[in-house]
Design an enzyme around this catalytic site. Structure first.
Site, PDB file in Angstrom:
ATOM      1  N   ARG A  89       0.808  -1.223   0.000  1.00 16.39           N
ATOM      2  CA  ARG A  89       0.000   0.000   0.000  1.00 16.39           C
ATOM      3  C   ARG A  89       0.836   1.264   0.000  1.00 16.39           C
ATOM      4  O   ARG A  89       0.337   2.337  -0.321  1.00 16.39           O
ATOM      5  CB  ARG A  89      -0.982  -0.021   1.173  1.00 16.39           C
ATOM      6  CG  ARG A  89      -2.024  -1.130   1.047  1.00 16.39           C
ATOM      7  CD  ARG A  89      -3.033  -1.089   2.179  1.00 16.39           C
ATOM      8  NE  ARG A  89      -3.969  -2.181   2.091  1.00 16.39           N
ATOM      9  CZ  ARG A  89      -3.813  -3.363   2.682  1.00 16.39           C
ATOM     10  NH1 ARG A  89      -2.735  -3.583   3.415  1.00 16.39           N
ATOM     11  NH2 ARG A  89      -4.712  -4.310   2.546  1.00 16.39           N
ATOM     12  N   GLU A 126       3.622 -11.185  13.551  1.00 16.43           N
ATOM     13  CA  GLU A 126       3.024 -11.733  14.772  1.00 16.43           C
ATOM     14  C   GLU A 126       3.203 -13.242  14.884  1.00 16.43           C
ATOM     15  O   GLU A 126       3.465 -13.768  15.963  1.00 16.43           O
ATOM     16  CB  GLU A 126       1.530 -11.381  14.829  1.00 16.43           C
ATOM     17  CG  GLU A 126       1.226  -9.953  15.227  1.00 16.43           C
ATOM     18  CD  GLU A 126       1.431  -8.948  14.099  1.00 16.43           C
ATOM     19  OE1 GLU A 126       1.254  -7.749  14.345  1.00 16.43           O
ATOM     20  OE2 GLU A 126       1.782  -9.364  12.982  1.00 16.43           O
TER      21      GLU A 126
END
Length: 201
Positions: A89, A126
């Site tokens: 992005r 994560e």
């Protein structure tokens, strides 16, 4: 005359007037905020996903994003040489900002997506490990760089981007994001590099 006296009295009390440009900037931020949607439990349970794609559907909102970034850069980092954008992005906003500033743009991509000689940095997500890479000739030593992405969360990806830039002996002036999730303290991982965000949660 009355307005001038009132202005002087307010300044004596430490009260500065709200400039027209400040109001315009606030209106642009409000427009951006209205275009950001939250989807709870995406991509996994407990994650409030911030969807910035409606900004791209609204020409005024997209222009507002680039306007605010441009104002920040021209006021704070007028000597920037290059804009670096993160996969994927950061590619939406980075080239538009670079064009406004009359500067070049260089991408940082996921491992294996760039041709030719590259350098890479590993970083932790994560639940997994990942690698970011740049082409070896994307930067020159001593160049002053701004790194841009859509969102700053825990700061792992942005930190890897900073490391890639520094390995090429270029200077990271600041990191720019549309959205910053301040409760995740991602900016702390990037210190002493500063973070400029348009919207904070």
């Amino acid at each position: 005359m009355y307005r001038k006296r009132a202005l002087l009295r307010n300044r004596a009390r430490g009260i500065e007037p709200v400039l027209k440009s400040d109001r315009v900037m606030a209106e642009k931020r409000d427009l951006i905020v209205r275009c950001i949607r939250t989807f709870n439990d995406f991509p996994t349970k407990g994650i409030p996903f911030k969807d910035i794609f409606p900004i791209l559907e609204n020409p005024r909102a997209l222009t507002a994003v680039i306007d605010l970034f441009e104002e920040y850069v021209r006021n704070t980092h007028p000597h920037v040489d290059l804009i670096v954008g993160l996969d994927a992005r950061g590619f939406l906003f980075g080239p538009l900002l670079a064009q406004r500033l009359g500067k070049g743009f260089a991408p940082i991509r996921k491992k294996g997506k760039l041709p030719g000689p590259t350098i890479s940095v590993s970083y932790s997500l994560e639940y997994a490990e990942a690698e970011a890479e740049m082409q070896e000739d994307a930067l020159c030593a001593g160049q002053k760089v701004l790194i841009i992405d859509d969102l700053l969360a825990t700061g792992g990806t942005m930190n890897a981007a900073c490391e890639l830039v520094k390995r090429q002996q270029a200077e990271v002036l600041a990191c720019l994001v549309v959205v910053e999730l301040k409760y995740l303290n991602g900016a702390d991982k990037l210190k002493p590099t500063s973070v400029f965000s348009l919207v904070q949660y």
